[in-house]
Enzyme design. Sequence first.
Site, PDB file in Angstrom:
ATOM      1  N   LYS A  78      36.772  45.870  37.963  1.00 39.78           N
ATOM      2  CA  LYS A  78      35.562  45.317  37.352  1.00 39.78           C
ATOM      3  C   LYS A  78      34.568  46.433  37.055  1.00 39.78           C
ATOM      4  O   LYS A  78      34.365  47.343  37.870  1.00 39.78           O
ATOM      5  CB  LYS A  78      34.946  44.286  38.302  1.00 39.78           C
ATOM      6  CG  LYS A  78      33.763  43.519  37.734  1.00 39.78           C
ATOM      7  CD  LYS A  78      33.307  42.453  38.718  1.00 39.78           C
ATOM      8  CE  LYS A  78      32.117  41.662  38.200  1.00 39.78           C
ATOM      9  NZ  LYS A  78      31.709  40.591  39.130  1.00 39.78           N
ATOM     10  N   SER A 152      31.266  36.428  36.843  1.00 38.71           N
ATOM     11  CA  SER A 152      31.149  37.623  36.035  1.00 38.71           C
ATOM     12  C   SER A 152      32.383  38.510  36.051  1.00 38.71           C
ATOM     13  O   SER A 152      32.481  39.464  35.283  1.00 38.71           O
ATOM     14  CB  SER A 152      29.939  38.439  36.502  1.00 38.71           C
ATOM     15  OG  SER A 152      30.101  38.893  37.831  1.00 38.71           O
ATOM     16  N   SER A 176      31.386  34.721  41.288  1.00 40.20           N
ATOM     17  CA  SER A 176      31.916  35.556  40.212  1.00 40.20           C
ATOM     18  C   SER A 176      33.389  35.925  40.341  1.00 40.20           C
ATOM     19  O   SER A 176      33.966  36.440  39.388  1.00 40.20           O
ATOM     20  CB  SER A 176      31.090  36.840  40.091  1.00 40.20           C
ATOM     21  OG  SER A 176      29.809  36.540  39.599  1.00 40.20           O
TER      22      SER A 176
END
Length: 450
Positions: A78, A152, A176
């Site tokens: 990420k 996210s 997320s």
Amino acid sequence: MSSWAGRTAAEIAAAVRAKEVTPREVVAEHLARIERLDGRIGAFRKVRAEAALAEADAVASRADLAELPLAGVPVAVKDNLAVRGESHRDGSVATSDTPAAEDHVTVARLRAAGAVVVGLTNVPELCVFGTTEGVFGTARNPWDTSRSAGGSSGGSAAAVAAGLVPIALGNDGMGSLRIPAANCGLVTLKPGHGVVPAGIGNGDWFGMSENGPLATTVEDVRLMLSVLADAEFVRREERTPLRIAVALRSPVAGVSVSKPYTTAVRQAAGVLARAGHRVRRAEPPYPLSLSITSLQHWTAGTAVDAEGLDPARLARRTRVHAAVGRRFLASVRTGDQRERLRARLTPFFIEHDVLLTPALARRSPKAAPWHKRGWVRNIAANSAYSPFTPPWNLTGWPAMSIPLGTLPSGAPCAVQLVGRPGTEEDLLALAEQLESLHPWQRTAPVTDQA
């Protein structure tokens, strides 16, 4: 699909350790798949093709190759975690493009275990929202590319669901990991506070944000979690019956839950009851103030992360989110609200070992330029589809998302398992039972023509 792209991390690592395939061959096949498919998926901000092949060769030459738990396994990271030699932009042009001098500790642990970082994945700006889009691209659900992958950790989830990598690293401050995992048919576990090193942004959103794995199988989640936590999460041979509470009501007043998600919970409850667990309906005593508490912490975390960034270079929804959050910083920093929530929910988790809920209330929003839309519209869209995840960031307790059932579109549905601190192994064991007794398809049927 190539012979290794689409295989699990455990399968790949075992083959590399046995020298049935080289790390370069594995990584090259995944890079070729990324090149073919990611233009439609939008999982990656940066693909490290040349560097990844060089790192694969370095893994192959390691003297301890036969002992590496993730030998030659491609992994996506990420884009809010440092990867040595790469910038981490956090989804924003307001951040620095200076390459990181060192790996984040979780990335370092993955590499030490033999994993190869093939790229950094797309996130919404400052990892704020439950959809992933912005100046670096839009992450789409590989099962239904008209829909957002979620956020996210949306790029990381899309990468795994499309078979671009077998596992990916993400993090979870208000859902997320669990939100995109639920959308994309993946398994994930947000560990309890302190199990895996955090170090996310400026203060981990007051200790609410945790790093964790995204994978297609419980075995891969267990494997990756063991590496990230630097601890053994060993599968138990004997399974103790657990007291499981089944809750269908949204923690946020006024948010309805669509039928596919309630059906998935009932199916999961039936599977676990037949496996010998004591399953009964019981709703946690969520306070009416939970939605306000969640909003205060959500916005305050962004306010901290936005400090020092040029507001003119942030999207309007991010600027407003941070401005709202600055009003709550003093009260949020005390931790009093989170402690009161833990005290309120603890008796429920003394009476029950595990809570089973829907993972989401409805399918994800359309894959659209949400970063260009207003703050209120974004808040409404996020709150309407993901009310079940924030309480467990506020408490700091472990929570999993596991695919089960399907939506009318054919995309996956999912349920959530929540436990007390230190019960990650209980959650993994239950997820294994769901996986074995109600198996799911591992990756989306993405093709060049789809």
